[in-house]
Scaffold this motif. Sequence first.
Motif, mmCIF file in Angstrom:
data_model
loop_
_atom_site.group_PDB
_atom_site.id
_atom_site.type_symbol
_atom_site.label_atom_id
_atom_site.label_comp_id
_atom_site.label_asym_id
_atom_site.label_seq_id
_atom_site.Cartn_x
_atom_site.Cartn_y
_atom_site.Cartn_z
ATOM 1 N N ASN A 178 47.064 -52.564 1.650
ATOM 2 C CA ASN A 178 46.328 -53.383 0.577
ATOM 3 C C ASN A 178 45.549 -52.381 -0.321
ATOM 4 N N ALA A 179 45.119 -51.338 0.285
ATOM 5 C CA ALA A 179 44.329 -50.310 -0.824
ATOM 6 C C ALA A 179 45.325 -49.890 -1.760
ATOM 7 N N LEU A 180 46.533 -49.352 -1.209
ATOM 8 C CA LEU A 180 47.254 -48.932 -2.225
ATOM 9 C C LEU A 180 48.083 -50.005 -3.394
ATOM 10 N N VAL A 181 48.171 -51.172 -2.606
ATOM 11 C CA VAL A 181 48.778 -51.840 -3.713
ATOM 12 C C VAL A 181 47.586 -52.478 -4.689
ATOM 13 N N GLU A 182 46.257 -52.506 -4.204
ATOM 14 C CA GLU A 182 45.275 -52.818 -5.229
ATOM 15 C C GLU A 182 45.077 -51.629 -6.187
ATOM 16 N N GLU A 183 45.656 -50.571 -5.818
ATOM 17 C CA GLU A 183 45.403 -49.482 -6.945
ATOM 18 C C GLU A 183 46.604 -49.416 -8.004
ATOM 19 N N GLN A 184 47.428 -49.994 -7.619
ATOM 20 C CA GLN A 184 48.759 -50.252 -8.293
ATOM 21 C C GLN A 184 48.435 -51.537 -9.274
ATOM 22 N N ARG A 185 47.742 -52.553 -8.616
ATOM 23 C CA ARG A 185 47.593 -53.633 -9.290
ATOM 24 C C ARG A 185 46.394 -53.286 -10.498
ATOM 25 N N ARG A 186 45.459 -52.314 -10.164
ATOM 26 C CA ARG A 186 44.356 -52.310 -11.283
ATOM 27 C C ARG A 186 45.015 -51.247 -12.334
ATOM 28 N N LEU A 187 46.103 -50.287 -11.952
ATOM 29 C CA LEU A 187 46.696 -49.496 -12.866
ATOM 30 C C LEU A 187 47.571 -50.383 -13.760
ATOM 31 N N ILE A 188 48.006 -51.330 -13.339
ATOM 32 C CA ILE A 188 48.951 -52.155 -14.203
ATOM 33 C C ILE A 188 48.145 -53.002 -15.401
ATOM 34 N N GLU A 189 46.803 -53.546 -14.474
ATOM 35 C CA GLU A 189 45.925 -54.203 -15.591
ATOM 36 C C GLU A 189 45.245 -53.300 -16.488
ATOM 37 N N LEU A 190 45.126 -51.977 -16.190
ATOM 38 C CA LEU A 190 44.816 -51.163 -17.132
ATOM 39 C C LEU A 190 45.844 -50.639 -18.221
ATOM 40 N N LEU A 191 47.042 -50.661 -17.901
ATOM 41 C CA LEU A 191 48.106 -50.400 -18.858
ATOM 42 C C LEU A 191 48.336 -51.630 -19.931
ATOM 43 N N LYS A 192 48.115 -52.729 -19.187
ATOM 44 C CA LYS A 192 48.281 -54.033 -20.149
ATOM 45 C C LYS A 192 47.217 -54.047 -20.829
ATOM 46 N N GLU A 193 45.871 -53.863 -20.485
ATOM 47 C CA GLU A 193 44.887 -54.094 -21.827
ATOM 48 C C GLU A 193 44.851 -52.769 -22.651
ATOM 49 N N LYS A 194 45.395 -51.662 -22.452
ATOM 50 C CA LYS A 194 45.536 -50.810 -23.304
ATOM 51 C C LYS A 194 46.532 -50.961 -24.233
ATOM 52 N N ARG A 195 47.712 -51.716 -23.704
ATOM 53 C CA ARG A 195 48.765 -52.123 -24.690
ATOM 54 C C ARG A 195 48.235 -53.179 -25.533
ATOM 55 N N ARG A 196 47.682 -54.010 -25.219
ATOM 56 C CA ARG A 196 46.914 -55.169 -25.833
ATOM 57 C C ARG A 196 46.029 -54.668 -26.878
ATOM 58 N N ALA A 197 45.185 -53.612 -26.533
ATOM 59 C CA ALA A 197 44.349 -52.849 -27.665
ATOM 60 C C ALA A 197 44.974 -52.175 -28.451
ATOM 61 N N VAL A 198 45.966 -51.472 -28.408
ATOM 62 C CA VAL A 198 47.002 -50.861 -29.232
ATOM 63 C C VAL A 198 47.738 -52.054 -30.294
ATOM 64 N N VAL A 199 48.086 -53.088 -29.697
ATOM 65 C CA VAL A 199 48.727 -53.946 -30.766
ATOM 66 C C VAL A 199 47.789 -54.555 -31.616
ATOM 67 N N SER A 200 46.601 -54.791 -30.851
ATOM 68 C CA SER A 200 45.292 -55.623 -31.522
ATOM 69 C C SER A 200 45.197 -54.774 -32.875
ATOM 70 N N ASN A 201 44.777 -53.508 -32.427
ATOM 71 C CA ASN A 201 44.193 -52.610 -33.498
ATOM 72 C C ASN A 201 45.379 -52.263 -34.777
ATOM 73 N N CYS A 202 46.546 -52.272 -34.250
ATOM 74 C CA CYS A 202 47.810 -52.008 -35.613
ATOM 75 C C CYS A 202 47.897 -53.296 -36.174
ATOM 76 N N VAL A 203 48.127 -54.457 -35.742
ATOM 77 C CA VAL A 203 48.342 -55.438 -36.547
ATOM 78 C C VAL A 203 46.991 -56.152 -37.185
ATOM 79 N N THR A 204 45.828 -55.598 -37.022
ATOM 80 C CA THR A 204 44.662 -56.048 -37.777
ATOM 81 C C THR A 204 44.014 -54.955 -38.555
#
Length: 439
Positions: A178-204
């Motif tokens: 569960n601890a290892l899965v949670e680490e991967q889940r947090r990493l995925i959310e962080l990557l998605k947030e960074k992806r969203r930020a890059v898209v947002s910044n570029c198109v605006t």
Amino acid sequence: MTAKKYARYKESGVEWLNCVPDHWTLRRLGYYFEERREKVSDADFIALSVTKSGIVPQLETAAKTDDGDNRKRVAVGDFVINSRSDRKGSSGVSDLDGSVSLINTVLIPRDELRGRFVHHLLRSTVFQEEYYRFGRGIVADLWSTNYSEMRNIQLAVPPIDEQIAISDYLDVETAKVNALVEEQRRLIELLKEKRRAVVSNCVTKGLNTTVPMKDSGVDGLGKVPSHWTIAPLGCRYSVQLGKMLDTSRITGQNLRPYLRVFDVQWGCINTEDLPRMDFSKQEREKFQLMPGDLLVNEGGSYPGRSAIWRGELVDCYYQKALHRLRANQVQHDTSEFLFYVMLWAADRGVFRAGGNEATIEHLPAEKLRRYRLPFPPINEQKSIAEFLSSVTSRFDALIEEASSAMLLLQERHSAIVSAAVTGKIDVRGLVPQPEAVAI
């Protein structure tokens, strides 16, 4: 330490158990559990949710009904399982007194069972598959299993001291995974947030951070480069809703493949095994797809979900609930850039009622045309789209890698639990015991 096998096994005569340790007891589930059928009110017994993580206080996202006075009582130590096959894995031993909806089965274990062992055994993948195999229903992919069927499932139960040893081992293993899965889940959310930020910044804001900026005049958009155009979508793109389909009118004379709303996912389109429908000559002229068209979900759960048609099929059409956006020849816009604008807008909740994700919104053509969006010069649109294609591909690869790692962890954990609770491995002695304290 590595788990070993037991010294002696016997045939269980049951497919899901196969061979079990020779000293384990084989009995039907109905011998070990009594069904709790007491009806109560959630005014007297707090409402609980039966989830894949176990039994918890009722979730805010849980569907609320008017049957608060018609629920099943749950006591501490009871095992609760959701009987519906589409809720597979939603079960657990309860640490709380409370009540659950009638769709759940509540079991009282006998004294010769230990709660933690029951929790691992009846939540194991192999037991869950066996449990839902006993279900009944009229829909191929949705059925329920009643206690009358459940009670006939054969169980193999070890002595109490062994139940405790297995539980101790699995508690430690579960915590690690569960601890290892949670680490991967947090990493995925962080990557998605960074992806969203890059898209947002570029198109605006664009790729050049030194250009002068101006107020866009659009809520949520803020300042944009001063040389960009802010315009209603309908001024730059034609918007055409797909054909209303009527299977009763199929003649078979002008059959053509067409896309359904679920064939269009973010950035990709399914073209395999498409259904076919009559499209007259006039309809073919109106609804035919051309390379570069942007298909947009008209509504439902994912308003604004978009993908670019690349011309995978020469002759293909689309149904109502999908909009086809095609750039006006005068403006020479590129749908690659608009795709990322739609992704940004959907992430911001622009297409949802009041930005509320819990509210289903629809995008009729006249409303979609009115949305005011940023449009850089065509060369800049292409540069931004190419940059985002490269960057988001790298983010997607990292997200996929983390998702695969999380899935492998969960599969390994499920395999270990199933092996331990059915006696395929002997985990006794694998959990360090506290040293005796001299008095």
